[in-house]
Design an enzyme around this catalytic site. Structure first.
Site, PDB file in Angstrom:
ATOM      1  N   ASN A   9       0.868  -1.179   0.000  1.00  0.00           N
ATOM      2  CA  ASN A   9       0.000   0.000   0.000  1.00  0.00           C
ATOM      3  C   ASN A   9       0.903   1.227   0.000  1.00  0.00           C
ATOM      4  O   ASN A   9       1.474   1.574   1.026  1.00  0.00           O
ATOM      5  CB  ASN A   9      -0.900  -0.025   1.253  1.00  0.00           C
ATOM      6  CG  ASN A   9      -1.721   1.248   1.387  1.00  0.00           C
ATOM      7  OD1 ASN A   9      -1.789   2.061   0.467  1.00  0.00           O
ATOM      8  ND2 ASN A   9      -2.353   1.434   2.545  1.00  0.00           N
ATOM      9  N   TRP A  10       1.008   1.845  -1.173  1.00  0.00           N
ATOM     10  CA  TRP A  10       1.936   2.976  -1.298  1.00  0.00           C
ATOM     11  C   TRP A  10       1.357   4.251  -0.676  1.00  0.00           C
ATOM     12  O   TRP A  10       2.040   5.268  -0.617  1.00  0.00           O
ATOM     13  CB  TRP A  10       2.261   3.227  -2.776  1.00  0.00           C
ATOM     14  CG  TRP A  10       3.015   2.105  -3.438  1.00  0.00           C
ATOM     15  CD1 TRP A  10       3.471   0.950  -2.832  1.00  0.00           C
ATOM     16  CD2 TRP A  10       3.413   2.011  -4.813  1.00  0.00           C
ATOM     17  NE1 TRP A  10       4.120   0.166  -3.756  1.00  0.00           N
ATOM     18  CE2 TRP A  10       4.104   0.786  -4.986  1.00  0.00           C
ATOM     19  CE3 TRP A  10       3.254   2.849  -5.916  1.00  0.00           C
ATOM     20  CZ2 TRP A  10       4.631   0.383  -6.205  1.00  0.00           C
ATOM     21  CZ3 TRP A  10       3.773   2.452  -7.148  1.00  0.00           C
ATOM     22  CH2 TRP A  10       4.462   1.230  -7.288  1.00  0.00           C
ATOM     23  N   LYS A  11       0.112   4.222  -0.273  1.00  0.00           N
ATOM     24  CA  LYS A  11      -0.555   5.400   0.300  1.00  0.00           C
ATOM     25  C   LYS A  11      -0.373   6.605  -0.644  1.00  0.00           C
ATOM     26  O   LYS A  11      -0.332   6.412  -1.856  1.00  0.00           O
ATOM     27  CB  LYS A  11      -0.037   5.666   1.715  1.00  0.00           C
ATOM     28  CG  LYS A  11      -0.168   4.405   2.602  1.00  0.00           C
ATOM     29  CD  LYS A  11       0.043   4.660   4.053  1.00  0.00           C
ATOM     30  CE  LYS A  11      -0.155   3.351   4.833  1.00  0.00           C
ATOM     31  NZ  LYS A  11       0.002   3.524   6.260  1.00  0.00           N
ATOM     32  N   HIS A  99      -9.645   1.407   4.978  1.00  0.00           N
ATOM     33  CA  HIS A  99      -8.351   1.579   5.652  1.00  0.00           C
ATOM     34  C   HIS A  99      -8.529   2.579   6.798  1.00  0.00           C
ATOM     35  O   HIS A  99      -9.297   3.538   6.679  1.00  0.00           O
ATOM     36  CB  HIS A  99      -7.307   2.078   4.650  1.00  0.00           C
ATOM     37  CG  HIS A  99      -5.909   2.048   5.210  1.00  0.00           C
ATOM     38  ND1 HIS A  99      -5.448   3.006   6.074  1.00  0.00           N
ATOM     39  CD2 HIS A  99      -4.901   1.152   5.057  1.00  0.00           C
ATOM     40  CE1 HIS A  99      -4.199   2.702   6.425  1.00  0.00           C
ATOM     41  NE2 HIS A  99      -3.853   1.586   5.818  1.00  0.00           N
ATOM     42  N   GLU A 101      -6.869   5.003   7.755  1.00  0.00           N
ATOM     43  CA  GLU A 101      -6.638   6.408   7.403  1.00  0.00           C
ATOM     44  C   GLU A 101      -7.867   7.014   6.728  1.00  0.00           C
ATOM     45  O   GLU A 101      -8.159   8.201   6.881  1.00  0.00           O
ATOM     46  CB  GLU A 101      -5.379   6.512   6.525  1.00  0.00           C
ATOM     47  CG  GLU A 101      -4.127   6.284   7.369  1.00  0.00           C
ATOM     48  CD  GLU A 101      -2.960   5.666   6.635  1.00  0.00           C
ATOM     49  OE1 GLU A 101      -2.914   5.724   5.392  1.00  0.00           O
ATOM     50  OE2 GLU A 101      -2.069   5.114   7.324  1.00  0.00           O
ATOM     51  N   GLU A 171      -5.133  -4.260  11.002  1.00  0.00           N
ATOM     52  CA  GLU A 171      -4.100  -3.229  11.129  1.00  0.00           C
ATOM     53  C   GLU A 171      -4.371  -2.397  12.381  1.00  0.00           C
ATOM     54  O   GLU A 171      -5.157  -1.438  12.325  1.00  0.00           O
ATOM     55  CB  GLU A 171      -4.111  -2.308   9.906  1.00  0.00           C
ATOM     56  CG  GLU A 171      -3.817  -2.994   8.599  1.00  0.00           C
ATOM     57  CD  GLU A 171      -3.280  -2.022   7.566  1.00  0.00           C
ATOM     58  OE1 GLU A 171      -2.145  -2.212   7.130  1.00  0.00           O
ATOM     59  OE2 GLU A 171      -3.982  -1.060   7.220  1.00  0.00           O
ATOM     60  N   GLY A 177       2.815   2.839  10.759  1.00  0.00           N
ATOM     61  CA  GLY A 177       3.766   3.932  10.533  1.00  0.00           C
ATOM     62  C   GLY A 177       4.524   4.366  11.763  1.00  0.00           C
ATOM     63  O   GLY A 177       5.156   5.420  11.771  1.00  0.00           O
ATOM     64  N   SER A 213       3.719  -1.513  10.452  1.00  0.00           N
ATOM     65  CA  SER A 213       5.174  -1.535  10.633  1.00  0.00           C
ATOM     66  C   SER A 213       5.797  -2.893  10.313  1.00  0.00           C
ATOM     67  O   SER A 213       6.751  -3.319  10.956  1.00  0.00           O
ATOM     68  CB  SER A 213       5.553  -1.096  12.059  1.00  0.00           C
ATOM     69  OG  SER A 213       5.145   0.234  12.284  1.00  0.00           O
ATOM     70  N   GLY A 234       2.969  -0.916   4.346  1.00  0.00           N
ATOM     71  CA  GLY A 234       3.008   0.503   3.984  1.00  0.00           C
ATOM     72  C   GLY A 234       4.425   0.921   3.653  1.00  0.00           C
ATOM     73  O   GLY A 234       4.941   0.664   2.569  1.00  0.00           O
ATOM     74  N   GLY A 235       5.096   1.553   4.609  1.00  0.00           N
ATOM     75  CA  GLY A 235       6.417   2.144   4.399  1.00  0.00           C
ATOM     76  C   GLY A 235       7.414   1.229   3.701  1.00  0.00           C
ATOM     77  O   GLY A 235       8.104   1.659   2.771  1.00  0.00           O
TER      78      GLY A 235
HETATM   79  P1  13P Z   1       3.156   0.798   7.667  1.00  0.00           P
HETATM   80  O1  13P Z   1       3.657  -0.519   7.133  1.00  0.00           O
HETATM   81  O2  13P Z   1       3.879   1.978   7.120  1.00  0.00           O
HETATM   82  O3  13P Z   1       3.071   0.789   9.180  1.00  0.00           O
HETATM   83  O4  13P Z   1       1.641   0.962   7.134  1.00  0.00           O
HETATM   84  C1  13P Z   1       0.743  -0.062   7.354  1.00  0.00           C
HETATM   85  C2  13P Z   1      -0.490   0.224   6.573  1.00  0.00           C
HETATM   86  O5  13P Z   1      -1.282   1.058   6.933  1.00  0.00           O
HETATM   87  C3  13P Z   1      -0.706  -0.545   5.330  1.00  0.00           C
HETATM   88  O6  13P Z   1      -1.996  -0.380   4.863  1.00  0.00           O
END
Ligand code: 13P
Length: 258
Positions: A9-11, A99, A101, A171, A177, A213, A234-235
């Site tokens: 997930n590149w956000k 998600h 967010e 999650e 993050g 994470s 994510g990251g």
């Molecule tokens: P991180 O891996 O950056 O913690 O993000 C997780 C996430 O929200 C994936 O959808």
């Protein structure tokens, strides 16, 4: 044991040029050493989808295309939104639904999550329903009940035939993050809670992913002890090397367990 699913997930990261570059890097690594079992999906921002799809097609890459969100309406006056049919036309096969967010910063309530889940399934795409508690809920010890309620409200209105298109991603918001990955025991406990709810919906075959994470350093441990069927990353998905290291860790653990 289900073959692992790893979604990057590149956000809201990487413009179209950067997205193409990263996809090409992923392609090089996947071609050099293809995962034996793991299914790999990239979920870039909407504006990158077309170009990422082109790289995947040109390289005949065994990688799926995902979107990070969709609007549940078919069409019409929804300025700034993107429909499921539009995504399908671009070759998108997966959509993240609800998600944290989106729920926290963009007012996506349980009703909107349920409607989006229905629309994604009805549109023939595969949904990844995201659930997870925040820190206060966890500290109060209510995480199990909270996640159970999120799942029930999203799944209740789903036609029986649509259930097989749904995966779940757990999650915990406090782990996203932050570098604070959930412990293996916490992940395994929530896998049990989620599987219990899914069993009630006759969704025992559904994949349950962990996100928060995830990194090359913890992916093997989480795969082995966490009782999850893959990761939502994510990251660490923003660099090809770390993303593929996570894919390989999950792939290796699955091969060893089989
Ligand atoms: P991180 O891996 O950056 O913690 O993000 C997780 C996430 O929200 C994936 O959808």
């Amino acid at each position: 044991v289900r073959a692992p699913l790893i979604i990057g997930n590149w956000k809201m990261n990487l413009d179209v040029v950067e997205a193409v570059h990263l996809t090409q890097q992923v392609a090089v690594l996947v071609r050099a050493d293809p995962p034996e079992h793991a299914e790999v999906v990239l979920a870039p921002p909407f504006v990158d989808l077309r170009s990422v799809a082109s790289v995947i097609a040109a390289d005949r890459l065994d990688v799926g295309l995902g979107a990070q969100h969709a609007n549940p309406h078919e069409s019409g006056a929804h300025t700034g939104e993107v429909s499921v049919a539009m995504l399908r036309r671009l070759g998108v096969a997966w959509v993240l639904v609800g998600h944290s967010e989106r729920r926290t910063h963009y007012h996506m309530d349980d009703e909107a999550v349920a409607a989006t889940l229905r629309a994604v399934s009805a549109g023939g795409l595969r949904a990844v329903l995201c659930v997870g508690e925040d820190e206060a809920v966890r500290e109060a010890g209510d995480h199990g009940a909270f996640v159970e309620a999120q799942l029930r409200s999203a799944l209740a209105g789903l036609p029986v035939g649509a259930r097989e298109s749904v995966s779940v991603a757990y999650e915990p918001i406090w782990a996203i993050g932050t570098g604070r990955t959930a412990q293996v025991e916490q992940v395994a406990e929530m896998a049990g809670v989620i599987r219990g709810v899914l069993a009630g919906f006759e969704m025992g075959e559904a994949r349950v992913l962990y996100g928060g994470s995830v990194s090359p350093a913890n992916a093997a441990e989480l795969s082995e002890g966490g009782a999850m069927d893959g990761f939502l990353v994510g990251g660490a998905s923003l660099a090809a090397e770390s993303f593929l290291a996570i894919v390989r860790a999950a792939d290796g653990c699955y091969a060893a367990k089989r």
